[in-house]
Motif scaffolding. Structure first.
Motif, PDB file in Angstrom:
ATOM      1  N   PRO A 249      -0.382   2.290  -1.727  1.00 14.45           N
ATOM      2  CA  PRO A 249       0.406   2.201  -2.957  1.00 14.45           C
ATOM      3  C   PRO A 249      -0.484   1.665  -4.081  1.00 14.45           C
ATOM      4  O   PRO A 249      -1.451   0.959  -3.811  1.00 14.45           O
TER       5      PRO A 249
ATOM      6  N   ASP B  34      10.637  -6.690  -1.477  1.00 15.68           N
ATOM      7  CA  ASP B  34      11.461  -5.491  -1.631  1.00 15.68           C
ATOM      8  C   ASP B  34      10.604  -4.230  -1.650  1.00 15.68           C
ATOM      9  O   ASP B  34      10.942  -3.217  -1.036  1.00 15.68           O
ATOM     10  N   ARG B  35       9.490  -4.307  -2.376  1.00 12.15           N
ATOM     11  CA  ARG B  35       8.630  -3.132  -2.475  1.00 12.15           C
ATOM     12  C   ARG B  35       8.029  -2.779  -1.111  1.00 12.15           C
ATOM     13  O   ARG B  35       8.012  -1.619  -0.699  1.00 12.15           O
TER      14      ARG B  35
ATOM     15  N   LYS C 257      10.274  -9.482  -5.350  1.00  8.56           N
ATOM     16  CA  LYS C 257       9.915  -8.101  -5.713  1.00  8.56           C
ATOM     17  C   LYS C 257       8.870  -7.537  -4.762  1.00  8.56           C
ATOM     18  O   LYS C 257       8.882  -6.347  -4.443  1.00  8.56           O
TER      19      LYS C 257
ATOM     20  N   SER D  70      -0.766  -5.482  -8.577  1.00  7.73           N
ATOM     21  CA  SER D  70       0.627  -5.826  -8.834  1.00  7.73           C
ATOM     22  C   SER D  70       0.746  -7.257  -9.343  1.00  7.73           C
ATOM     23  O   SER D  70       1.646  -7.589 -10.086  1.00  7.73           O
TER      24      SER D  70
ATOM     25  N   ALA E 260      10.523  -1.172   1.168  1.00  6.88           N
ATOM     26  CA  ALA E 260      10.744   0.242   0.841  1.00  6.88           C
ATOM     27  C   ALA E 260       9.575   1.100   1.324  1.00  6.88           C
ATOM     28  O   ALA E 260       9.771   2.204   1.853  1.00  6.88           O
ATOM     29  N   ASP E 261       8.343   0.578   1.140  1.00  8.38           N
ATOM     30  CA  ASP E 261       7.175   1.366   1.543  1.00  8.38           C
ATOM     31  C   ASP E 261       7.077   1.490   3.061  1.00  8.38           C
ATOM     32  O   ASP E 261       6.623   2.515   3.578  1.00  8.38           O
TER      33      ASP E 261
ATOM     34  N   THR F 276      -0.579  -3.013  -2.396  1.00  9.85           N
ATOM     35  CA  THR F 276      -1.346  -2.408  -3.484  1.00  9.85           C
ATOM     36  C   THR F 276      -2.710  -3.073  -3.538  1.00  9.85           C
ATOM     37  O   THR F 276      -2.860  -4.256  -3.232  1.00  9.85           O
TER      38      THR F 276
ATOM     39  N   ALA G 140      -0.738  -0.022  -8.178  1.00  8.79           N
ATOM     40  CA  ALA G 140      -0.057  -0.638  -9.316  1.00  8.79           C
ATOM     41  C   ALA G 140      -0.747  -0.291 -10.630  1.00  8.79           C
ATOM     42  O   ALA G 140      -0.459  -0.888 -11.661  1.00  8.79           O
TER      43      ALA G 140
ATOM     44  N   GLU H 233      -2.520  -7.593  -0.041  1.00  9.99           N
ATOM     45  CA  GLU H 233      -1.966  -7.357  -1.377  1.00  9.99           C
ATOM     46  C   GLU H 233      -3.007  -7.839  -2.402  1.00  9.99           C
ATOM     47  O   GLU H 233      -3.432  -8.992  -2.374  1.00  9.99           O
TER      48      GLU H 233
END
Lengths: 198, 605
Positions: free
Chosen positions: A70, A97-98, A94, A86, A101-102, A124, A72, B341
């Motif tokens: 993913p 949640d992201r 957030k 991100s 979903a992914d 990300t 950003a 991340e």
């Protein structure tokens, strides 16, 4: 103080010419002469058309291609004029949640894969332009790609292995595969019906 | 954590260690005005600078004159950078037509407050980025404004530490060198040749260097991808070597065009610390006792490893909130695991955390991963590194003069314990030196805490001029304690002239641009002027002979003392603030509690 300011003015002016014009000019000249491919952004051309840069990630969403992480960058991801992450913290609702979903999307797209989701596949990158995915992320997608390309998972896995990059000198970098180059190799080894190719 | 990760960190440190002596000797020769192997080529350039600027190479300055030159130079630099930015729409080398007011749709306008912030940022060697490079600045601004400051603000930092070293090395005199000569030599003999070599290497491995406009690609799936390019390699090189850190692109050294491969990554981390590390040897050479330099190196190394080995396991352990969703957080042979991340696959966890530690050990501030997305303890290390004044190798020049101030405080505390007048390198450390060292350390701490505190409470009207999002905390990109960490990091980074960020916070508003600009000015001059005052005071003193009562400053005891002083002063000053940010978030994360409220106080209700 007037003498100081006059010296400062002349010094800054001279340094602007020396380090701000001559130095970058010299570097540009040498780089364009010695390394023209990389100096211009390592662009990848197929049939004379630029399809991207081997250094930059780009989006892939159809099942016959390997998908990148993913992103950003920009509004829709992989915007190579708006790099960035991100910047979500680890406890941010957030983020969770992201990722949720992914994870669901990855499971749905790759029903044959049962293992844990590789760490890079639902996070990300820092630049939003990460050109690579981990080998685990590639292997996890192999059944889907093989099915879409009407070939066997083994042959797709062999292609991943052929494109894989390991650690230089045993410790530099992480095992990974470049998504764009892998997908170009896919098109060469297992071409799709012509209508998919523009 | 992986075996390869440990090998990476070990090899990195050994290479850094190996570079310290040869580069340190070279710099000592340069600043003592002796001939080096580069003189046949570069000496004419050096004399050209003196001729053009009316500088007499042999004339020396008192500390007040030295400071005057430094301030005059900074002022003129600021005006140059500001003017070039504000005129970018009229100047050449602007293929994307970036402007100052009515920017094209995809771009950020270079408003007066943003230009002020950027000019201060580069003049003070902070290289804080309130803008995204590829969407705001023309190639000319990147080169003639920012690259220039990357060279000269770094050179000025080196000049200041050389002046301070002369304060220790010389005796019973009143001059500490010549600012223009030191800055010129640092630029011509050290930064320029190294940058040229590094730029060529980076381009060879993939960093672009072109004046052409952005490219357009048609992807395999038929979509269009616009690709920002530019004269990146040359700027990237000095950005690393000069501990500047202001990236050509918004994503900084995480962007594949700034840092394309694991090898460039290794070299770039090395260049963050190489010159600063070597300066400890230069210091030892110039005070004619290399053990003194190695003692400082040892203290820095201890703090360096402490940081790395807190940050790396924290990130390698991953985010338990993601593990609960079925994401692999342990490293395996085929995937990196950990908290990915905001990190790049080609770098993985080890070299991302090594970079995060090194860039904040120094005042570099470039990033190859996004600190904002770090786990709380992983992000605590960069933040605490900033707050302890970046003395772990540190910025070029800045790290060493920072550490020397801590050394002065350290011998003072040791002197209090045994009731003797403290000495360092044969110079009596008296009231004036200790006062000045404390002024420097307090100035930056004051700037961090006061600006952060004000921003945490100040209200603004929504859509007003000063802060369009509303109150200053409305700019946070993350809720709750993490939002406060963003704010604390912002002013820590600005006050310590670092430039890295917890990037989620939107700092491109007039309020933040002005306040971070002020913080950068306080951090630069609030530190340098007391340092030069100490140099001026020390240089006049005579050397006292070593006696049995002198604290040896080259042994393990002194190294331990120095490490203790750095950590204790940092912890005492910042513990309350840190406990509101990363520490509380750490417990939240472990408990699996998530934050969703935008306002801090709501977390506590």
């Amino acid at each position: 103080m007037r003498k100081q300011l006059s010296q400062a003015f002349r010094f800054t002016l001279l340094m602007t010419v020396l380090t701000g014009l001559i130095y970058p000019g010299l570097v540009t000249g040498l780089c364009q002469l010695l390394f023209p491919r990389t100096a211009n952004g390592s662009l990848l051309k197929i049939n004379g058309q630029v399809v991207g840069s081997t250094l930059l990630g780009q989006n892939f969403s159809s099942p016959e291609y390997f998908h990148p992480r993913p992103s950003a960058a920009g509004n829709d991801g992989y915007d190579a004029t708006a790099s960035g992450g991100s910047n979500f913290g680890p406890t941010n609702q957030k983020l969770i949640d992201r990722v949720k979903a992914d994870v669901a999307k990855f499971r749905m797209e790759n029903p044959d894969y049962q293992g844990p989701i590789p760490a890079d596949m639902v996070t990300t990158s820092a630049s939003g332009l990460d050109p690579d995915i981990s080998l685990a992320s590639a292997f996890a997608q192999a059944p889907r790609v093989a099915q879409a390309r009407r070939t066997t998972v083994d042959r797709v896995n062999q292609l991943i292995q052929a494109q894989a990059r390991g650690r230089r000198w045993g410790f530099l970098g992480e095992p990974r595969v470049n998504v764009l180059q892998l997908n170009v190799a896919l098109n060469q080894s297992f071409p799709m019906a012509p209508k998919k190719q523009s | 954590m992986t075996m390869q990760g440990f090998v990476y960190i070990a090899v990195f440190f050994l290479v850094l260690l190996a570079l310290t002596k040869p580069l340190g000797i070279f710099m000592a020769q340069v600043f003592e005005g002796r001939r080096t192997f580069l003189h046949p080529i570069l000496r004419p350039l050096e004399t050209l600078v003196y001729k053009f600027c009316g500088i007499r190479e042999t004339s020396e300055q008192r500390w007040t004159q030295y400071s005057g030159s430094m301030i005059a130079f900074s002022l003129v630099s600021f005006l140059f950078v500001y003017a070039i930015q504000r005129l970018q729409g009229l100047l050449p080398l602007n293929p994307m037509h970036f402007s100052t007011s009515q920017a094209p749709g995809y771009a950020t306008p270079l408003t007066p407050d943003l230009a002020f912030n950027t000019a201060v940022s580069f003049m003070t060697n902070t290289n804080w980025q309130a803008y995204g490079g590829e969407q705001t600045l023309s190639y000319l601004v990147q080169m003639a404004a920012l690259t220039v400051q990357n060279f000269v603000s770094a050179a000025a930092g080196i000049a200041v530490v050389i002046a301070l070293i002369r304060g220790f090395a010389r005796k019973e005199t009143n001059t500490i060198g010549n600012f223009w000569v030191d800055t010129t030599r640092a630029t011509v003999y050290v930064l320029l040749p190294l940058s040229l070599l590094l730029a060529l290497f980076l381009c060879f491995r993939g960093v672009p260097q072109t004046f052409k406009s952005y490219r357009t690609a048609t992807t395999l799936e038929g979509a269009t991808q616009n690709i920002a390019v530019g004269p990146v390699a040359g700027q990237e090189a000095i950005k690393m070597l000069g501990t500047n850190g202001g990236g050509f692109f918004n994503a900084n050294s995480a962007h594949p065009y700034e840092n394309p491969t694991p090898l460039t990554n290794f070299v770039e981390i090395l260049t963050i610390l190489a010159i600063s590390s070597a300066l400890t040897y230069t210091f030892g050479r110039m005070v004619e006792d290399t053990r003194q330099g190695w003692a400082l190196f040892a203290a820095m190394a201890v703090l360096f490893f402490a940081g790395v080995f807190i940050c790396y396991p924290s990130e390698g352990g991953g985010n338990p909130n993601l593990a609960r969703l079925g994401v692999e957080t342990k490293a395996t042979d085929t995937q990196p695991g950990g908290n990915m991340e905001g990190k790049e696959v080609r770098f993985g966890i080890a070299s991302s955390t090594l970079w995060a530690t090194a860039t904040t050990d120094a005042s570099n501030g470039s990033v190859n991963s996004m600190h904002d997305s770090y786990t709380p303890l992983g992000g605590f290390i960069p933040l605490f590194n900033l707050q302890t004044d970046e003395v772990i190798f540190g910025g070029v020049g800045a790290g060493l003069y920072g550490m020397l101030l801590y050394a002065i405080v350290g011998v003072f505390i040791a002197g209090l314990m045994v009731g003797r007048t403290p000495e360092y390198l044969g110079k009596k450390i008296e009231q004036k030196e200790v006062k000045m060292a404390m002024v420097a350390i307090i100035a930056t701490a004051f700037s961090i805490l006061v600006f952060a505190a004000i921003s945490a409470v100040i209200p603004f009207a929504k859509n007003g001029y000063w802060n369009p999002p509303g109150p200053a905390i409305a700019n946070f990109g993350n809720p709750g304690a993490h939002g406060f960490s963003e704010l604390l990091y912002t002013f820590s980074s600005a006050s310590e002239n670092n430039g890295s960020a917890f990037n989620g916070i939107n700092v491109n508003t007039p309020w933040y641009n002005l306040m971070t600009g002020l913080a950068m000015l306080i951090g630069r001059f609030g530190f340098i002027l007391p340092t030069l005052a100490i140099a001026g005071s020390l240089v006049a003193k005579k050397k006292v002979p070593t006696t049995s009562g002198t604290l040896p400053t080259h042994g393990a005891l002194f190294v331990g003392l120095l490490v203790g002083v750095v950590v204790v002063i940092g912890a005492l000053t910042f513990f309350p603030a840190l406990s509101l940010g990363p520490l509380v978030e750490h417990f939240f994360m472990r408990e699996g509690k998530l934050l969703s409220s935008l306002i801090i106080h709501a977390v506590w209700s």
